[in-house]
Design a protein around this motif. Structure first.
Motif, PDB file in Angstrom:
ATOM      1  N   LYS A1138       0.813  -1.216   0.000  1.00  0.00           N
ATOM      2  CA  LYS A1138       0.000   0.000   0.000  1.00  0.00           C
ATOM      3  C   LYS A1138       0.852   1.274   0.000  1.00  0.00           C
ATOM      4  CE  LYS A1138      -4.453  -1.296   0.595  1.00  0.00           C
ATOM      5  NZ  LYS A1138      -4.413  -2.746   0.436  1.00  0.00           N
ATOM      6  N   LEU A1139       2.133   1.119   0.305  1.00  0.00           N
ATOM      7  CA  LEU A1139       2.958   2.317   0.480  1.00  0.00           C
ATOM      8  C   LEU A1139       4.276   2.134  -0.272  1.00  0.00           C
ATOM      9  CD1 LEU A1139       2.867   4.974   2.130  1.00  0.00           C
ATOM     10  CD2 LEU A1139       4.138   3.788   3.913  1.00  0.00           C
ATOM     11  N   LEU A1140       4.719   3.210  -0.923  1.00  0.00           N
ATOM     12  CA  LEU A1140       6.000   3.175  -1.625  1.00  0.00           C
ATOM     13  C   LEU A1140       6.968   4.129  -0.933  1.00  0.00           C
ATOM     14  CD1 LEU A1140       5.357   3.471  -5.459  1.00  0.00           C
ATOM     15  CD2 LEU A1140       6.691   1.720  -4.320  1.00  0.00           C
ATOM     16  N   GLN A1141       8.181   3.645  -0.709  1.00  0.00           N
ATOM     17  CA  GLN A1141       9.245   4.546  -0.240  1.00  0.00           C
ATOM     18  C   GLN A1141      10.144   4.853  -1.449  1.00  0.00           C
ATOM     19  OE1 GLN A1141      12.853   4.718   2.931  1.00  0.00           O
ATOM     20  NE2 GLN A1141      12.194   2.689   2.373  1.00  0.00           N
ATOM     21  N   VAL A1142      10.446   6.135  -1.662  1.00  0.00           N
ATOM     22  CA  VAL A1142      11.184   6.533  -2.864  1.00  0.00           C
ATOM     23  C   VAL A1142      12.384   7.396  -2.460  1.00  0.00           C
ATOM     24  CG1 VAL A1142      11.039   7.993  -4.901  1.00  0.00           C
ATOM     25  CG2 VAL A1142       9.188   6.410  -4.390  1.00  0.00           C
ATOM     26  N   ASN A1143      13.578   7.136  -3.055  1.00  0.00           N
ATOM     27  CA  ASN A1143      14.739   8.031  -2.887  1.00  0.00           C
ATOM     28  C   ASN A1143      14.987   8.752  -4.197  1.00  0.00           C
ATOM     29  OD1 ASN A1143      17.015   5.977  -0.887  1.00  0.00           O
ATOM     30  ND2 ASN A1143      14.930   6.624  -0.500  1.00  0.00           N
ATOM     31  N   THR A1144      15.451  10.011  -4.120  1.00  0.00           N
ATOM     32  CA  THR A1144      15.724  10.761  -5.355  1.00  0.00           C
ATOM     33  C   THR A1144      17.170  11.225  -5.369  1.00  0.00           C
ATOM     34  OG1 THR A1144      15.338  12.990  -4.562  1.00  0.00           O
ATOM     35  CG2 THR A1144      13.387  11.684  -5.129  1.00  0.00           C
ATOM     36  N   GLY A1145      17.574  11.677  -6.545  1.00  0.00           N
ATOM     37  CA  GLY A1145      18.936  12.176  -6.721  1.00  0.00           C
ATOM     38  C   GLY A1145      19.232  13.407  -5.893  1.00  0.00           C
ATOM     39  N   ALA A1146      18.167  14.088  -5.415  1.00  0.00           N
ATOM     40  CA  ALA A1146      18.381  15.258  -4.569  1.00  0.00           C
ATOM     41  C   ALA A1146      18.436  14.844  -3.101  1.00  0.00           C
ATOM     42  CB  ALA A1146      17.277  16.273  -4.799  1.00  0.00           C
ATOM     43  N   LYS A1147      18.620  13.549  -2.842  1.00  0.00           N
ATOM     44  CA  LYS A1147      18.677  13.014  -1.481  1.00  0.00           C
ATOM     45  C   LYS A1147      17.381  13.266  -0.714  1.00  0.00           C
ATOM     46  CE  LYS A1147      23.504  12.402  -1.244  1.00  0.00           C
ATOM     47  NZ  LYS A1147      23.761  12.063  -2.637  1.00  0.00           N
ATOM     48  N   GLU A1148      16.264  13.126  -1.405  1.00  0.00           N
ATOM     49  CA  GLU A1148      14.972  13.225  -0.713  1.00  0.00           C
ATOM     50  C   GLU A1148      14.490  11.807  -0.439  1.00  0.00           C
ATOM     51  OE1 GLU A1148      12.799  16.693  -3.212  1.00  0.00           O
ATOM     52  OE2 GLU A1148      13.496  14.987  -4.353  1.00  0.00           O
ATOM     53  N   GLN A1149      13.831  11.634   0.720  1.00  0.00           N
ATOM     54  CA  GLN A1149      13.171  10.363   1.009  1.00  0.00           C
ATOM     55  C   GLN A1149      11.673  10.669   1.037  1.00  0.00           C
ATOM     56  OE1 GLN A1149      13.694   8.861   4.965  1.00  0.00           O
ATOM     57  NE2 GLN A1149      13.485   6.731   4.349  1.00  0.00           N
ATOM     58  N   LEU A1150      10.930  10.127   0.055  1.00  0.00           N
ATOM     59  CA  LEU A1150       9.506  10.471  -0.079  1.00  0.00           C
ATOM     60  C   LEU A1150       8.652   9.224   0.082  1.00  0.00           C
ATOM     61  CD1 LEU A1150       9.894  12.635  -3.308  1.00  0.00           C
ATOM     62  CD2 LEU A1150       9.897  13.460  -0.965  1.00  0.00           C
ATOM     63  N   PHE A1151       7.384   9.435   0.437  1.00  0.00           N
ATOM     64  CA  PHE A1151       6.453   8.301   0.584  1.00  0.00           C
ATOM     65  C   PHE A1151       5.208   8.575  -0.233  1.00  0.00           C
ATOM     66  CE2 PHE A1151       9.131   8.586   4.271  1.00  0.00           C
ATOM     67  CZ  PHE A1151       9.628   7.296   4.352  1.00  0.00           C
ATOM     68  N   PHE A1152       4.719   7.572  -0.948  1.00  0.00           N
ATOM     69  CA  PHE A1152       3.505   7.701  -1.751  1.00  0.00           C
ATOM     70  C   PHE A1152       2.580   6.536  -1.440  1.00  0.00           C
ATOM     71  CE2 PHE A1152       6.885   9.737  -4.187  1.00  0.00           C
ATOM     72  CZ  PHE A1152       6.309  10.976  -4.449  1.00  0.00           C
ATOM     73  N   GLU A1153       1.282   6.822  -1.467  1.00  0.00           N
ATOM     74  CA  GLU A1153       0.305   5.776  -1.230  1.00  0.00           C
ATOM     75  C   GLU A1153      -0.014   5.128  -2.567  1.00  0.00           C
ATOM     76  OE1 GLU A1153      -2.811   6.142   2.330  1.00  0.00           O
ATOM     77  OE2 GLU A1153      -3.297   7.275   0.548  1.00  0.00           O
ATOM     78  N   ALA A1154      -0.103   3.787  -2.573  1.00  0.00           N
ATOM     79  CA  ALA A1154      -0.477   3.099  -3.806  1.00  0.00           C
ATOM     80  C   ALA A1154      -1.977   2.784  -3.714  1.00  0.00           C
ATOM     81  CB  ALA A1154       0.333   1.824  -3.933  1.00  0.00           C
ATOM     82  N   PRO A1155      -2.622   2.613  -4.821  1.00  0.00           N
ATOM     83  CA  PRO A1155      -2.125   2.732  -6.192  1.00  0.00           C
ATOM     84  C   PRO A1155      -2.247   4.144  -6.768  1.00  0.00           C
ATOM     85  CG  PRO A1155      -4.340   1.852  -6.190  1.00  0.00           C
ATOM     86  CD  PRO A1155      -4.009   2.114  -4.763  1.00  0.00           C
ATOM     87  N   ARG A1156      -2.865   5.107  -6.044  1.00  0.00           N
ATOM     88  CA  ARG A1156      -3.121   6.404  -6.686  1.00  0.00           C
ATOM     89  C   ARG A1156      -1.877   7.272  -6.770  1.00  0.00           C
ATOM     90  NH1 ARG A1156      -6.001   4.519  -9.030  1.00  0.00           N
ATOM     91  NH2 ARG A1156      -8.158   4.000  -8.712  1.00  0.00           N
ATOM     92  N   GLY A1157      -0.990   7.079  -5.796  1.00  0.00           N
ATOM     93  CA  GLY A1157       0.233   7.875  -5.865  1.00  0.00           C
ATOM     94  C   GLY A1157       0.165   9.156  -5.071  1.00  0.00           C
ATOM     95  N   LYS A1158      -0.691   9.206  -4.060  1.00  0.00           N
ATOM     96  CA  LYS A1158      -0.803  10.437  -3.258  1.00  0.00           C
ATOM     97  C   LYS A1158       0.403  10.508  -2.313  1.00  0.00           C
ATOM     98  CE  LYS A1158      -4.215  12.882  -0.439  1.00  0.00           C
ATOM     99  NZ  LYS A1158      -3.553  12.975   0.847  1.00  0.00           N
TER     100      LYS A1158
END
Length: 1335
Positions: A1138-1158
């Motif tokens: 239900k939840l995605l953890q994402v890292n970015t090149g700007a060293k951000e740690q973000l979280f999104f809810e699946a499947p909508r991506g909020k």
């Protein structure tokens, strides 16, 4: 259109007029053959008075300033000036180099001397310390070195009667040295009351510790031991420059022009005053004397050499003359006779006979002379002066005709018109004056178009036009005699020029380098008949071009000899010779012109060897007829192997982060994990940019390299053993003749070569300190004692080693372009060949240097790019494979024939007992007989020939072959695609090892329940690998684009692959056939993940900073995660999907809810509580500790957590694989680290049951398998992990004493002043209590 290559004709040095008397002493000797050896400019000269013939030693590339004669009087040592000056020891009979001594002195070599038996040589440098060096000159090895003195040293000599003693003298000092072991210790001479403290100019040693020395005031000082015992006052009226000892006694020469002979006890025998003799003159000053039998040689300050026969001492014989000090600019040749006229700042004008090689007339003028011209009838000689005047003399008797001064600044150029009626005079006042010859040089015209000083002029054949060049680079035309400027292009078109000495103009465009705007060419002269052009420039080089040469950067032949700038150059009237003159070396060189037709007869004459190439390497014009560089070779030559940061820089970088370390050390940190990993198997072989790096060992195993690992592969058991001593890419590998040791060379700032044993996998020797950036080729000698290596620095340095001792024997700059191979001659370990881009060179060792000669191609064409080379069945035969598919056969350094062997480059060749084997880009292995006459058999590498036992699949038929080796009844083949194949002589092929091809490997996924993994790379392939003991590639599929990520579905049936063009596919995990594909993004797909459980959703992350979520069943995009400010690097699902953890090149740690991506905001404490299905993230508090202290320089590219969530494995840009305890909280966690990959590790994954860690390296294209070992399961191993960055204090590593000792500062007594005042009486001065016995 003139041909673009260098002319086929050639210049050979025939005579040098002059002798270097200024600023040099003791540089003139008789050799054993009664020849006279001396030097002038950059040339060592051996002159035979009997035959009136000169031989030249051309091994230097700058002014020679010192010379010593070996006691046997055949060998000569000469030292030069320059930034990296060297000493050459050469044979005066053959004028060949015996040894080169280099890499110690800077600035120049002021003095040289051999010891009594000629085994050792001492040299003195011109550096600020006047360093003294003692050499074992035959081996090119420095034995000892010491600072000589704070001021100049003028002379040094071995004491010929006491071993290991030397004496040096110079400005206000004399020093007596003793050599003990490798240390030189001086004692200063004590002048005492006996004589004044003097500058000592020369010395000679006698028996019983007596030394005689010549002082600046003309006295001779006699020393015993280190004390002055007596002086001989007034031995000369002024400074004594030279002292020479022989059997009969001593000869001295001084500034007063006298030579004195003394007996062995320094009692005077006789005086010869050269000023009083026939040839003498006021101001004659003696710089060098040599007394041998009844002959005395004398060299003077003004470049003369006299020979005196003792019983006719008032009739010295003048055997050499030259111009004296001051620049030499004026040169003219006689229009009908073989004569050359020169004039110099020494105010003399001299006429030289080019046939007799002698000075035939000389006349002194009032002013320094800057230019000269001879009238067309050869009667008048005009001389332009520095003060703006010019004088005309009659050639016959040197009497003056006129003297005219119309200008204030120097006359730089004079030219008579072809019809003899006018003289044009160009001055630094930027104008040209025209004078009528018959009207007693009345001025009849003036040309005033230039804005800068006039440099060159030429008349037209009809005497109606004059063209000029000036200092601003302008070329102008004038009508004669009026001097009116001509600008009409049409009028200029038809003009024929009588001579061509201008440096600007279409006809001579080619003399200028392509991209330079400097005017460093001083003089040009065209030879219309021979269609050649000769130029003189500021770098001491005389060049021969074709004429006309229209295109910039034309090819040429170049000739060295002049040291500084060559000021003028002219053809003799009949074009037999070229005469060139040197500015600062004030010497006159006469070169014989050898036209093309003569050259053919002279082909058997070995080319004059010199340390500098006579042909132009630099002058590559845009040639139409150059075969195009093969695409593969082109790619390879563009790889730089330079790193932003090398592993050697790590300690310094850590030092710079001291503050961070201190704060880290104070915090309590997690221990490193107890478990460890061990390298188990590597898929990959480095074939894309290396050649001939694959061999059978003694025991039939196979040794090769990939990334930073040397691999020994056992093909029976399909196991590997690893040499892990390197820490960056290995670029080359050679095997010892006994097939038990190998040498491997790596990339590095100061790169190293390791010699290691293939049985024990232990290093035997590590060689470093000479190659910058990397080592690209190595080779063992046939006796296995020596090793040759080539670096990838700009000069592609070639080094010869005694590898067991770890000492460098010789080194030399190899070539500006890349060298691909080095081979030591199996019959003569002092000879070797190097081959590379447009390069085939034959080297021989000379002491600490190597002397190279280019392969002679003769009329067969031009040097091709050589990719491989081997020696043949005799010492003079060599074979090389070219980039066009030919095999060249060489005898000595001559190309005798070429044979077409392959289509496309020949990358590898190997010599057998009888015959050869070659492999090329065409994917064919060819066996040849021992003369390359017949091809006995060919094997094509085809998929159809693959035997059933193969460990993988061939990607394509006929892959480019980069390495071949024979043994054990098989042919071993390495391909560019990273495959190692074993070809049975009867035809079947077994594939043993393979990896990805060139291009970075990023995508890696392990199967959810089977021991297999998938990789996808920029080489446009998707591959499935078996991780069980059979270790093979199970399947491969070519993709239309490279890919960066892949992932198995939770049931293991599907495999999703993200491609570099923004599309992704799902394929069947068994057959690799397409199931579905999408293309929604433009940028690289950087990460792709199935949701856990049933794998209902697929999250696809791209570099344009979005994550798309797809429903796998309906194949529709159902959500988009927005809000990242940079490209997505890592992504993980939680257990519920239900939840995605994402890292970015700007060293951000973000979280999104699946499947909508909020987007969700989750506090860090909560993040730890969430159950994650996988952890590959590198950000957040749980893995704060995985970032190294030097995090600014390096990125952690990948991580993966074991299924029990205890150990986190990471990969970083430095090529390190590390293990941390999880969670790694707090900065700079402790870890275990492993080196095997070379540059960045792009991905790491644990297999489903954590038994293996799988890692892929970016540019090293390898896939490595590591076994995971629990704590307690540790055998001692040669290379386990290195511990963490901070071996910090809380480990209790020191006990208190050790800590104290560690902090003591040792101050050196001599340098520290006494800080504390002292009280009391020192112990040894105290009144002793009488002891019991004494009472």
């Amino acid at each position: 259109m003139a041909d673009q290559n260098a002319p086929n004709s050639h210049l050979r040095l025939e005579w040098v007029y002059g002798y270097r008397g200024h600023q040099c002493r003791n540089n003139l000797y008789y050799t054993a053959a009664k020849e006279i050896v001396y030097f002038v400019a950059g040339v060592g000269v051996v002159y035979s008075p009997r035959e009136h013939r000169q031989k030249f030693y051309l091994g230097h590339q700058d002014d020679i300033i010192s010379l010593a004669l070996h006691p046997e009087q055949v060998l000569v040592a000469t030292g030069q000036v320059g930034k990296e000056p060297y000493i050459c020891v050469w044979d005066s009979y053959t004028v060949q180099t015996i040894s080169i001594l280099k890499d110690v002195h800077t600035h120049g070599i002021a003095c040289l001397a051999f010891d009594l038996d000629g085994q050792r040589l001492v040299s003195v440098g011109l550096d600020s310390k006047n360093t003294i060096c003692v050499w074992d000159w035959r081996r090119g090895k420095m034995l000892s070195m010491a600072p000589g003195h704070t001021d100049r040293i003028f002379d040094i000599s071995w004491d010929l009667y006491q071993p290991n003693k030397l004496v040096s003298c110079g400005v206000k000092h004399i020093k007596f040295w003793s050599l003990c072991g490798n240390s030189l210790t001086p004692k200063r001479g004590v002048f005492g009351k006996t004589g004044d403290l003097q500058t000592i100019l020369c010395l000679a040693c006698a028996r019983d510790e007596v030394t005689h020395s010549g002082a600046l005031n003309g006295d001779i000082y006699v020393w015993k031991g280190i004390n002055l015992i007596r002086t001989i006052q007034g031995a000369h009226a002024a400074g004594i420059f030279s002292m020479n000892a022989c059997e009969e006694g001593f000869a001295t020469g001084g500034r007063d022009g006298c030579v004195r002979l003394w007996d062995l006890n320094f009692k005077p025998i006789t005086v010869i005053d050269l000023r009083e003799t026939d040839q003498g003159y006021k101001g004659l000053s003696v710089r060098s004397v040599c007394w041998r039998g009844d002959h005395i040689l004398v060299g003077t300050q003004d470049s003369e050499i006299f020979e005196i026969v003792v019983h006719e001492r008032n009739k010295p014989f003048l055997i050499m003359q030259g111009h004296c000090e001051g620049e030499l600019w004026a040169l003219a040749v006689h229009p009908t006779k073989p004569l050359a006229m020169t004039g110099s700042d020494d105010r003399s004008v001299r006429i030289w006979s080019l046939i007799d090689h002698a000075l035939i007339a000389r006349c002194n003028m009032e002013e320094p002379i800057r230019c000269a011209a001879v009238s067309t009838d050869g009667i008048h000689l005009a001389l332009g002066m520095k003060d703006g005047s010019f004088t005309v003399l009659r050639v016959r008797d040197m009497t003056e005709v006129v003297h005219i001064k119309d200008r204030k600044e120097a006359i730089h150029e004079l030219k008579y018109s072809p019809d003899g009626t006018f003289l044009a005079a160009g001055s630094n006042d930027s104008s040209v004056d025209i004078y009528g010859v018959v009207q007693r040089y009345k001025k009849v015209g003036e040309c005033v178009g230039s804005l800068s000083f006039i440099t060159h002029m030429d008349w037209s054949s009809d005497s109606k036009y004059l063209q000029t060049n000036d200092g601003s680079g302008k070329r102008l035309f004038y009508k004669m005699p009026s001097g009116k400027e001509v600008t009409n292009k049409e009028e200029l078109k038809g003009i024929q020029w009588a001579s061509w000495t201008c440096v600007y103009g279409l006809e001579v465009n080619g003399i200028w380098p392509k991209y330079s705007d400097i005017n460093d060419i001083n003089s040009v002269d065209g030879n219309f008949n021979g269609q050649v052009l000769v130029t003189a420039d500021d770098y001491g080089i005389v060049k021969l071009f074709r004429y006309p040469c229209l295109r910039k950067g034309a090819k040429f032949k170049k000739y060295l000899g002049h040291s500084a700038h060559v000021t003028n150059v002219r053809w003799s009237h009949d074009h037999q010779w070229v005469v060139s003159i040197g500015g600062a070396d004030h010497s006159v060189f006469q070169w014989k012109f050898i036209p093309e037709r003569k050259l053919k007869d002279a082909i058997h004459i070995a080319p004059q060897e010199s340390l500098v190439d006579s042909n132009s390497d630099e002058s590559d014009s845009d040639q139409s007829d150059v075969p195009e560089l093969d695409s593969e070779i082109e790619q390879e030559t563009q790889i730089t192997y330079r790193r932003q940061v090398y592993k050697e820089d790590l300690p310094q970088l850590k030092e710079q982060c001291k503050e961070k370390r201190k704060s880290a050390a104070s915090k309590r940190r997690e221990r490193a994990p107890g478990n460890s990993i061990r390298l188990h198997f590597v898929h990959g072989y480095r074939g894309y940019d290396c050649r001939s790096n694959l061999f059978y060992t003694q025991t039939g195993e196979i040794v090769y390299h990939v990334a930073a690992v040397g691999v020994v592969y056992n093909r029976q058991q399909n196991t590997q053993r690893f040499y892990l001593g390197h820490d960056d890419d290995i670029l080359c590998l050679a095997i010892h003749p006994l097939k038990d040791y190998v040498a491997t060379g790596q990339v590095g700032r100061d790169s190293s070569i390791h010699i290691w044993d293939t049985e024990t996998i232990k290093p035997l020797s590590v060689l470093k300190g000479y190659h910058q950036y990397g080592v690209c080729a190595v080779d063992f000698s046939a006796d296995g004692k020596r090793l040759a290596s080539v670096g990838i620095d700009d000069n592609h340095t070639v080094v010869l080693w005694d590898w067991k001792k770890g000492e460098k024997l010789s080194a030399v700059r190899g070539s500006k372009d890349k060298i691909f191979v080095v081979k030591i001659n199996p019959y003569m370990p002092d000879k070797l060949i190097t081959a590379g881009i447009k390069h085939m060179k034959f080297w021989r060792r000379a002491g600490g240097g190597l002397i190279g000669r280019k392969g002679c191609i003769g009329a067969m064409g031009r040097t091709d790019t050589m990719m491989c080379a081997v020696y043949g069945w005799t010492e003079e035969m060599a074979f090389s494979g070219t980039s066009t598919g030919d095999v060249c056969i060489w005898r000595d350094l001559f190309l005798i024939k070429t044979i077409k062997a392959h289509d496309g480059p020949v990358f590898s060749m190997h010599a057998l007992e009888k015959g050869f084997v070659t492999g090329g880009k065409d994917g064919v292995v060819a066996l040849w007989d021992d003369t390359f006459e017949r091809c006995l058999k060919t094997y094509a590498i085809k998929r159809t020939a693959l035997a059933p036992g193969s460990k993988g699949l061939l990607l394509e038929d006929n892959p480019s072959i980069r390495a071949i080796s024979l043994g054990h009844g098989h042919i071993l083949v390495g391909t560019k695609n990273g495959e190692i194949l074993e070809v049975d002589k009867s035809g079947p092929i077994t594939l043993l090892v393979q990896g990805h091809m060139e291009g970075e490997v990023w995508g890696l996924a392990t199967h959810p329940h089977l021991p297999i993994c998938a990789t996808v790379s920029d080489d446009k392939t998707l591959r499935i690998w078996d991780l069980s003991p059979s270790h093979c590639m199970l399947a491969v599929r070519k993709l239309k684009k490279g890919g960066r990520c892949c992932c198995f579905s939770p049931d293991g049936k599907a495999l999703a692959v993200g491609l570099n063009d923004g599309s992704f596919l799902m394929v069947n995990a068994d057959t690799l056939e397409d199931l579905v594909s999408f293309h929604h993004r433009k940028d690289v797909i950087s990460e792709i993940r199935f949701s856990p459980g049933s794998g209902k959703y697929l999250a696809v992350a791209s570099c344009d900073s979005f994550v798309d979520i797809y429903n796998v069943m309906s194949s529709k995009r159902v959500g988009i995660c927005k809000g990242a400010s940079s490209y997505i690097t890592h992504m993980d699902w939680d257990i519920r999907g239900k939840l995605l953890q994402v890292n970015t090149g700007a060293k951000e740690q973000l979280f999104f809810e699946a499947p909508r991506g909020k987007r969700q905001t989750i506090p860090s404490l909560e993040v730890e509580k969430i159950g994650w299905a996988s952890w590959t993230s590198v950000l957040g508090s749980c893995c704060e500790g995985i970032w190294p202290i030097i995090g600014e320089v390096t990125d952690v590219t990948a991580s993966c957590l074991t299924s029990d969530s205890k150990v986190l494995a990471t990969g970083d840009d430095f090529g390190f694989v590390k293990l941390f305890r999880f969670p790694a909280k707090g900065k700079f966690g402790k870890f275990k680290r492993y080196v095997a990959h070379s540059t960045h590790v792009t991905n790491v994954r644990w297999t489903h049951e954590d038994s293996l860690l799988v890692t892929v390296g970016g540019a090293d294209t390898s896939l490595m398998l590591w076994t995971y070992e629990m704590e307690g399961h540790r055998e001692s191993r040669q290379c386990d992990s290195e511990e963490s960055d901070l071996d910090s204090e809380e480990d209790g590593g020191y006990d208190s004493d050790v800590t104290r000792e560690n902090e003591i500062n040792y101050t050196i007594k001599a340098l520290s002043t006494n800080i504390r005042p002292m009280f009391g009486i020192k112990p040894h001065l105290q009144q002793k209590e009488p002891s019991l016995d004494e009472r």
